[in-house]
Design a protein around this motif. Structure first.
Motif, mmCIF file in Angstrom:
data_model
loop_
_atom_site.group_PDB
_atom_site.id
_atom_site.type_symbol
_atom_site.label_atom_id
_atom_site.label_comp_id
_atom_site.label_asym_id
_atom_site.label_seq_id
_atom_site.Cartn_x
_atom_site.Cartn_y
_atom_site.Cartn_z
ATOM 1 N N ASN A 80 0.812 -1.215 0.000
ATOM 2 C CA ASN A 80 0.000 0.000 0.000
ATOM 3 C C ASN A 80 0.845 1.264 0.000
ATOM 4 O O ASN A 80 0.448 2.282 -0.579
ATOM 5 C CB ASN A 80 -0.916 -0.012 1.228
ATOM 6 C CG ASN A 80 -1.692 1.275 1.377
ATOM 7 O OD1 ASN A 80 -2.522 1.598 0.543
ATOM 8 N ND2 ASN A 80 -1.403 2.020 2.431
ATOM 9 N N SER A 81 2.028 1.219 0.595
ATOM 10 C CA SER A 81 2.846 2.418 0.747
ATOM 11 C C SER A 81 3.424 2.944 -0.564
ATOM 12 O O SER A 81 3.839 4.097 -0.627
ATOM 13 C CB SER A 81 4.028 2.130 1.687
ATOM 14 O OG SER A 81 3.622 1.580 2.904
ATOM 15 N N ASN A 84 -0.132 5.923 -4.634
ATOM 16 C CA ASN A 84 -1.344 6.624 -4.245
ATOM 17 C C ASN A 84 -2.543 5.683 -4.400
ATOM 18 O O ASN A 84 -2.676 5.002 -5.421
ATOM 19 C CB ASN A 84 -1.487 7.848 -5.165
ATOM 20 C CG ASN A 84 -2.791 8.566 -5.019
ATOM 21 O OD1 ASN A 84 -3.810 8.072 -5.494
ATOM 22 N ND2 ASN A 84 -2.769 9.725 -4.407
ATOM 23 N N SER A 109 0.081 -4.018 4.013
ATOM 24 C CA SER A 109 0.608 -2.766 4.552
ATOM 25 C C SER A 109 2.086 -2.563 4.261
ATOM 26 O O SER A 109 2.607 -1.460 4.458
ATOM 27 C CB SER A 109 0.379 -2.716 6.067
ATOM 28 O OG SER A 109 1.030 -3.807 6.700
ATOM 29 N N LYS A 124 8.016 4.274 8.451
ATOM 30 C CA LYS A 124 7.114 4.437 9.593
ATOM 31 C C LYS A 124 7.214 3.238 10.534
ATOM 32 O O LYS A 124 8.227 2.552 10.596
ATOM 33 C CB LYS A 124 5.666 4.659 9.114
ATOM 34 C CG LYS A 124 5.500 5.866 8.223
ATOM 35 C CD LYS A 124 4.050 6.092 7.822
ATOM 36 C CE LYS A 124 3.920 7.301 6.925
ATOM 37 N NZ LYS A 124 2.502 7.541 6.519
ATOM 38 N N ARG A 128 1.570 2.189 12.086
ATOM 39 C CA ARG A 128 1.202 3.313 11.212
ATOM 40 C C ARG A 128 1.003 2.842 9.773
ATOM 41 O O ARG A 128 0.140 3.372 9.064
ATOM 42 C CB ARG A 128 2.269 4.403 11.283
ATOM 43 C CG ARG A 128 2.272 5.198 12.587
ATOM 44 C CD ARG A 128 3.310 6.295 12.551
ATOM 45 N NE ARG A 128 3.016 7.278 11.512
ATOM 46 C CZ ARG A 128 3.916 8.155 11.064
ATOM 47 N NH1 ARG A 128 5.149 8.160 11.553
ATOM 48 N NH2 ARG A 128 3.576 9.029 10.124
ATOM 49 N N ARG A 129 1.786 1.844 9.341
ATOM 50 C CA ARG A 129 1.573 1.317 7.991
ATOM 51 C C ARG A 129 0.205 0.661 7.887
ATOM 52 O O ARG A 129 -0.482 0.776 6.856
ATOM 53 C CB ARG A 129 2.681 0.327 7.619
ATOM 54 C CG ARG A 129 4.051 0.962 7.475
ATOM 55 C CD ARG A 129 5.052 0.065 6.757
ATOM 56 N NE ARG A 129 5.248 -1.226 7.393
ATOM 57 C CZ ARG A 129 6.116 -1.456 8.373
ATOM 58 N NH1 ARG A 129 6.854 -0.463 8.871
ATOM 59 N NH2 ARG A 129 6.241 -2.674 8.869
ATOM 60 N N ASP A 131 -2.403 1.532 9.708
ATOM 61 C CA ASP A 131 -3.359 2.641 9.725
ATOM 62 C C ASP A 131 -3.473 3.268 8.342
ATOM 63 O O ASP A 131 -4.575 3.645 7.900
ATOM 64 C CB ASP A 131 -2.931 3.702 10.745
ATOM 65 C CG ASP A 131 -3.047 3.212 12.187
ATOM 66 O OD1 ASP A 131 -3.759 2.215 12.429
ATOM 67 O OD2 ASP A 131 -2.401 3.820 13.069
ATOM 68 N N ASP A 132 -2.336 3.380 7.640
ATOM 69 C CA ASP A 132 -2.369 3.902 6.269
ATOM 70 C C ASP A 132 -3.186 2.985 5.355
ATOM 71 O O ASP A 132 -3.939 3.461 4.492
ATOM 72 C CB ASP A 132 -0.953 4.036 5.726
ATOM 73 C CG ASP A 132 -0.166 5.176 6.360
ATOM 74 O OD1 ASP A 132 -0.785 6.028 7.024
ATOM 75 O OD2 ASP A 132 1.071 5.199 6.188
ATOM 76 N N ALA A 135 -6.821 3.537 5.910
ATOM 77 C CA ALA A 135 -7.294 4.766 5.262
ATOM 78 C C ALA A 135 -7.364 4.608 3.749
ATOM 79 O O ALA A 135 -8.209 5.231 3.087
ATOM 80 C CB ALA A 135 -6.372 5.922 5.634
ATOM 81 N N ALA A 136 -6.479 3.783 3.179
ATOM 82 C CA ALA A 136 -6.423 3.634 1.721
ATOM 83 C C ALA A 136 -7.559 2.787 1.173
ATOM 84 O O ALA A 136 -8.054 3.056 0.064
ATOM 85 C CB ALA A 136 -5.089 3.015 1.317
#
Length: 268
Positions: A80-81, A84, A109, A124, A128-129, A131-132, A135-136
């Motif tokens: 995911n990182s 976009n 993640s 990160k 936090r990954r 959590d990203d 959100a994604a």
């Protein structure tokens, strides 16, 4: 217990081989009768020479979509990182059209720190990954719904990982397929955790196909397990998609042949 059929996948590792060798492995896998072919989303080899041959995930999936006609395709898993979320949705929709609706959108993640460091992404923390990723996923779903044209097929979402508080909650909320490398003892526990999350979000557990990595050499270098002995305990716990890693440059499919034959016996 779900009545969905057993399926066999291969993960063709995009490392330590020329693209001609990778393309040939995919052709042989489809001819053999596998159901799904995965690659992975990294920028450097995960094993062997750390600076060895390696190819990018999503451009490869577009080529695979043109090359094949029957099997499903996907990343095990997209990080995911690295992209976009809206762009990733558009990429996935495009590959889905190239394949005439055969894409699986595998996502996780991320974890391989070298990728992040060498390509300039913020590593990160694991939390936090995740959590990203949380959100994604709604952004990906929203973009897929807005794209013109939309995806051809249902484009199942596969989420990989076994974290009990965050990852399995995301599986219950968003995934059609959950992938794990758990053995039977661990899988039994994780399935119950996932069932609890499904109950909490009001979703039937049977909506989610359970995918397990099998058939590879163990950490001690031992030979892969016999499909019946390795597969049957996982099957009883609800696993239905069994994914075998194959490594270059040879991409030996002999183990996969045994799993395909086992699948056919179980599904008969």
């Amino acid at each position: 217990m779900t009545s969905r059929p057993v399926r066999i996948a291969v993960q063709i590792q995009p490392q330590h081989a020329s693209y001609d060798q990778i393309r040939d492995a995919l052709r042989r896998a489809e001819d053999l009768g596998v159901d799904v072919a995965f690659n992975w989303d990294h920028f450097f080899p995960l094993t062997g020479d750390p600076d060895g041959l390696h190819f990018e995930c999503w451009t490869m999936l577009a080529a695979w979509a043109e090359q094949t006609s029957r099997i499903q395709l996907g990343a095990l898993v997209t990080c995911n990182s690295y992209r976009n979320p809206d762009l990733l949705a558009d990429m996935a929709r495009t590959v889905d059209h190239i394949s005439d609706g055969r894409l699986i959108l595998g996502i996780g993640s991320g974890w391989f720190e070298k990728d992040y460091d060498q390509y300039g992404f913020d590593f990160k923390t694991a939390g936090r990954r995740l959590d990203d990723l949380a959100a994604a996923l709604p952004r990906i779903e929203s973009r897929l719904a807005a794209l013109n044209p939309p995806p051809v097929g249902p484009m199942p979402v596969l989420i990989g990982g076994g974290g009990e508080k965050k990852t399995l909650r995301l599986v219950a909320q968003h995934a059609n397929i959950w992938h794990t490398f758990a053995d039977a003892e661990v899988l039994e526990h994780k399935v119950e955790v996932l069932r609890g999350h499904c109950d909490a979000v009001g979703r039937p557990m049977d909506d989610i196909e359970i995918s397990v990595g099998v058939g590879g050499r163990g950490r001690d270098g031992g030979l892969p397990g016999e499909p019946g002995a390795e597969g049957e305990p996982l099957l009883k716990l609800g696993a239905r998609l069994f994914t075998i890693p194959i490594a270059g440059p040879e991409f030996d499919l002999s183990t996969v042949e045994h799993w395909v034959a086992w699948r056919d016996r179980v599904n008969a």
